[in-house]
Enzyme design. Structure first.
Site, PDB file in Angstrom:
ATOM      1  CG  ASP A   7      -0.302  -0.043   2.529  1.00 15.96           C
ATOM      2  OD1 ASP A   7      -0.109   1.024   3.144  1.00 15.96           O
ATOM      3  OD2 ASP A   7       0.033  -1.156   2.980  1.00 15.96           O
ATOM      4  CD  GLU A  97      -3.602   4.595  10.475  1.00 14.51           C
ATOM      5  OE1 GLU A  97      -2.469   4.659  11.006  1.00 14.51           O
ATOM      6  OE2 GLU A  97      -3.807   4.283   9.283  1.00 14.51           O
TER       7      GLU A  97
END
Length: 256
Positions: A7, A97
């Site tokens: 990613d 997150e």
């Protein structure tokens, strides 16, 4: 099954996707948006095209900043507006997150579900990305079970279930200068999404409530009943026929 992927975001700079593909990378998630405005949108659009051209499966992720359902919906709609027009064959991901505003576990989970529902209602394969500790302590994991899960834990083992494991942030891949996040996918999302797109909704035919038959010369009720798999008595009753042995050409017989 274990599929190698990465990613990336603008922090990876210029990427040689040909070299990335030749290094065995099968999929890549590219950051598309953050919050409700993001100055690096061009990075996603440019790299998504290049990666797809090299045969790499591509998904997109959104970095969340919301703390409520209303904010989550706005961010999801912004995310969709940016990825619109790209036929991505890996999931659209909510990257959740951190809890910047210190809201409750319920409030943050409500927002996550609202965001993911917007993606699904738009016809996309939705996925949640988060850290192992954050998932287990800051979110209501039970309520998030319907969604595909991508978990970060930088260790020799993940130690829990996930569909994708981000196992390091200091990986090295040909075509990228510096470190890059590395992932193992345990599902063939490209195949699943392809199947999802090729599956057409089943149309259920609505039976006609009534058919009208015009009597022809030589007809009798027995012939008509046999033609429509019904009974003479039902035809007599439904059409209020006084004499079941007497029908005439041009007469309309309703078959219910």
């Amino acid at each position: 099954m274990k599929i190698k992927g990465i990613d990336v975001s603008h922090w990876q700079g210029n990427i040689n996707w040909d070299k990335v593909q030749k290094d065995g990378v099968k999929f890549a998630f590219i950051k598309a948006t953050q919050g409700t405005s993001y100055s690096k949108v061009h990075y996603f659009k440019d790299n998504a095209k290049k990666a797809v051209k090299e045969g790499i499966h591509v998904g997109a992720y959104h970095y969340a900043t919301f703390s409520s359902v209303s904010e989550a919906i706005k961010e999801a709609k912004y995310f969709l507006s940016v990825v619109k027009g790209f036929k991505l064959d890996y999931p659209l991901v909510l990257d959740l997150e951190e809890d910047k505003k210190g809201v409750s576990k319920k409030q943050l989970t409500d927002g996550a579900i609202a965001f993911l529902e917007v993606l699904e209602n738009g016809g996309h394969f939705a996925m949640l990305y988060t850290g192992k500790s954050f998932l287990e302590n800051q979110l209501d994991e039970k309520r998030l079970k319907p969604y595909a899960l991508w978990v970060a834990r930088y260790n020799y083992e993940l130690g829990r279930h996930a569909d994708i494991w981000q196992h390091t942030s200091s990986g090295r891949v040909n075509g990228i200068s510096g470190n890059v996040d590395m992932n193992w996918s345990y599902r063939d999302f490209a195949a699943e999404i392809r199947k999802m797109r090729n599956t057409k909704p089943t149309k259920i035919a609505t039976p006609k409530k009534e058919t009208v038959y015009i009597v022809k010369p030589g007809d009798n009720l027995t012939k008509v009943a046999n033609k429509y798999n019904t009974s003479v008595d039902k035809l007599v009753r439904d059409n209020k026929i006084k004499n079941k042995n007497l029908i005439y050409p041009g007469q309309k017989i309703r078959i219910k």
